[in-house]
Design a protein around this motif. Structure first.
Motif, short mmCIF file in Angstrom:
data_model
loop_
_atom_site.label_atom_id
_atom_site.label_comp_id
_atom_site.label_asym_id
_atom_site.label_seq_id
_atom_site.Cartn_x
_atom_site.Cartn_y
_atom_site.Cartn_z
N LEU A 1 0.21 -15.79 -75.03
CA LEU A 1 0.71 -15.55 -73.68
C LEU A 1 2.14 -16.07 -73.55
N PHE A 2 2.38 -17.25 -74.10
CA PHE A 2 3.72 -17.83 -74.04
C PHE A 2 4.71 -16.97 -74.83
N GLU A 3 4.32 -16.59 -76.05
CA GLU A 3 5.23 -15.85 -76.94
C GLU A 3 5.50 -14.44 -76.44
N SER A 4 4.47 -13.75 -75.97
CA SER A 4 4.61 -12.33 -75.62
C SER A 4 5.09 -12.09 -74.19
N HIS A 5 4.97 -13.09 -73.33
CA HIS A 5 5.35 -12.88 -71.94
C HIS A 5 6.38 -13.90 -71.43
N ILE A 6 5.99 -15.15 -71.40
CA ILE A 6 6.88 -16.18 -70.82
C ILE A 6 8.20 -16.28 -71.58
N ALA A 7 8.15 -16.27 -72.91
CA ALA A 7 9.36 -16.43 -73.71
C ALA A 7 10.30 -15.25 -73.59
N LEU B 1 13.05 -23.00 -71.12
CA LEU B 1 12.02 -22.40 -71.97
C LEU B 1 11.55 -23.39 -73.04
N MET B 2 12.50 -24.12 -73.62
CA MET B 2 12.14 -25.11 -74.63
C MET B 2 11.30 -26.23 -74.01
N GLU B 3 11.66 -26.62 -72.81
CA GLU B 3 10.90 -27.66 -72.13
C GLU B 3 9.49 -27.18 -71.83
N LEU B 4 9.36 -25.92 -71.43
CA LEU B 4 8.04 -25.34 -71.19
C LEU B 4 7.22 -25.33 -72.47
N TYR B 5 7.88 -24.93 -73.56
CA TYR B 5 7.20 -24.90 -74.86
C TYR B 5 6.62 -26.27 -75.20
N ASN C 1 1.96 -25.97 -84.60
CA ASN C 1 1.98 -26.12 -86.05
C ASN C 1 1.88 -24.79 -86.80
N SER C 2 1.84 -23.70 -86.09
CA SER C 2 1.73 -22.39 -86.73
C SER C 2 3.11 -21.86 -87.14
N LYS C 3 3.10 -20.90 -88.07
CA LYS C 3 4.36 -20.29 -88.51
C LYS C 3 5.00 -19.51 -87.36
N ALA C 4 4.17 -18.87 -86.56
CA ALA C 4 4.70 -18.10 -85.43
C ALA C 4 5.41 -19.01 -84.44
N ALA C 5 4.87 -20.20 -84.24
CA ALA C 5 5.50 -21.15 -83.32
C ALA C 5 6.81 -21.66 -83.89
N THR C 6 6.85 -21.87 -85.19
CA THR C 6 8.09 -22.32 -85.83
C THR C 6 9.20 -21.29 -85.64
N TYR C 7 8.84 -20.02 -85.80
CA TYR C 7 9.82 -18.95 -85.59
C TYR C 7 10.26 -18.89 -84.13
N LEU C 8 9.29 -19.02 -83.22
CA LEU C 8 9.61 -18.98 -81.79
C LEU C 8 10.58 -20.09 -81.41
N VAL C 9 10.38 -21.28 -81.96
CA VAL C 9 11.28 -22.40 -81.68
C VAL C 9 12.69 -22.07 -82.16
N SER D 1 16.11 -12.54 -83.62
CA SER D 1 16.22 -13.99 -83.81
C SER D 1 17.03 -14.65 -82.71
N LEU D 2 17.78 -13.84 -81.95
CA LEU D 2 18.55 -14.35 -80.82
C LEU D 2 17.77 -14.20 -79.51
N GLY D 3 16.56 -13.69 -79.62
CA GLY D 3 15.77 -13.45 -78.41
C GLY D 3 16.27 -12.26 -77.64
N GLY D 4 16.89 -11.31 -78.35
CA GLY D 4 17.48 -10.15 -77.71
C GLY D 4 16.45 -9.29 -77.01
N SER D 5 16.82 -8.76 -75.86
CA SER D 5 15.91 -7.90 -75.12
C SER D 5 16.57 -6.60 -74.69
#
Length: 200
Positions: A13-19, A29-33, A43-51, A157-161
């Motif tokens: 939910l965080f990765e696909s919507h909030i972020a 956003l980082m504080e929310l994370y 600790n997941s790879k997906a979270a590492t990429y999101l950070v 990687s820049l969070g482009g939308s």
């Protein structure tokens, strides 16, 4: 954020919507994370990429260093950000199917012609998947500067939308212009910065 200390949400939910909500500032956003996700997700790879994406978003909105990149242009020439520190680099994200991107091209071509013989380099990263449409657009609009096909990995990687997007990077590698955060849709501010920083 104190009121969120006891709230936990699923990573998906965080990765696909909030972020992906552009109205949320990257540092928020980082504080929310850090607040609403459990260590299990972090600790997941997906979270590492999101950070890394969030950190990149912070960088491009706070006059910090633009993320490093190493790519090949359509002619097979290597382009490394670390070797461009002696230039002002204008990075464009675009696509052949994006009408606002195409409308912006005459202005970019004009800027490139004006400053190409100075300490300036324009690099266009296409997020196209169709190489034929990409190359047809380059030819049709005479985009005679560095062209990168499938630039989506850097864009993501820049969070482009949204596209088009422009970033101006100074000789130290720092982002000194961000079209989106500047609301500089007519490129007036970009022209002003370039005219002030580059010798006529």
């Amino acid at each position: 954020m104190n009121s969120l200390n006891n709230i936990q949400i699923p990573f998906w939910l965080f990765e696909s919507h909030i972020a992906r909500i552009d109205l949320i500032k990257p540092d928020t956003l980082m504080e929310l994370y850090n607040t609403v996700l459990t260590d299990r997700y972090k600790n997941s790879k997906a979270a590492t990429y999101l950070v890394s994406v969030i950190k990149n978003k912070i960088a491009i909105t706070s006059n910090s260093i633009f993320p490093d990149f190493s790519v090949l242009d359509i002619h097979g020439n290597s382009i490394e950000s670390s070797k461009l520190r002696n230039k002002f680099v204008l990075v464009q994200f675009w696509a052949s199917w994006c009408r606002p991107c195409l409308d912006e091209l005459p202005s970019l071509k004009e800027l490139n012609e004006e400053y190409k013989d100075q300490d300036f380099k324009l690099i266009s990263f296409s997020i196209d998947e169709d190489s034929t449409a990409f190359r047809k657009a380059i030819e049709k609009y005479s985009m005679n500067w560095a062209q990168i096909f499938r630039g989506r990995p850097l864009f993501n990687s820049l969070g482009g939308s949204e596209i088009p997007q422009l970033y101006l990077i100074n000789k130290s590698g720092k982002v000194i212009y961000n079209k989106e955060t500047s609301n500089d849709w007519n490129l007036v501010l970009l022209r002003k910065i370039l005219s002030e920083r580059l010798i006529q």
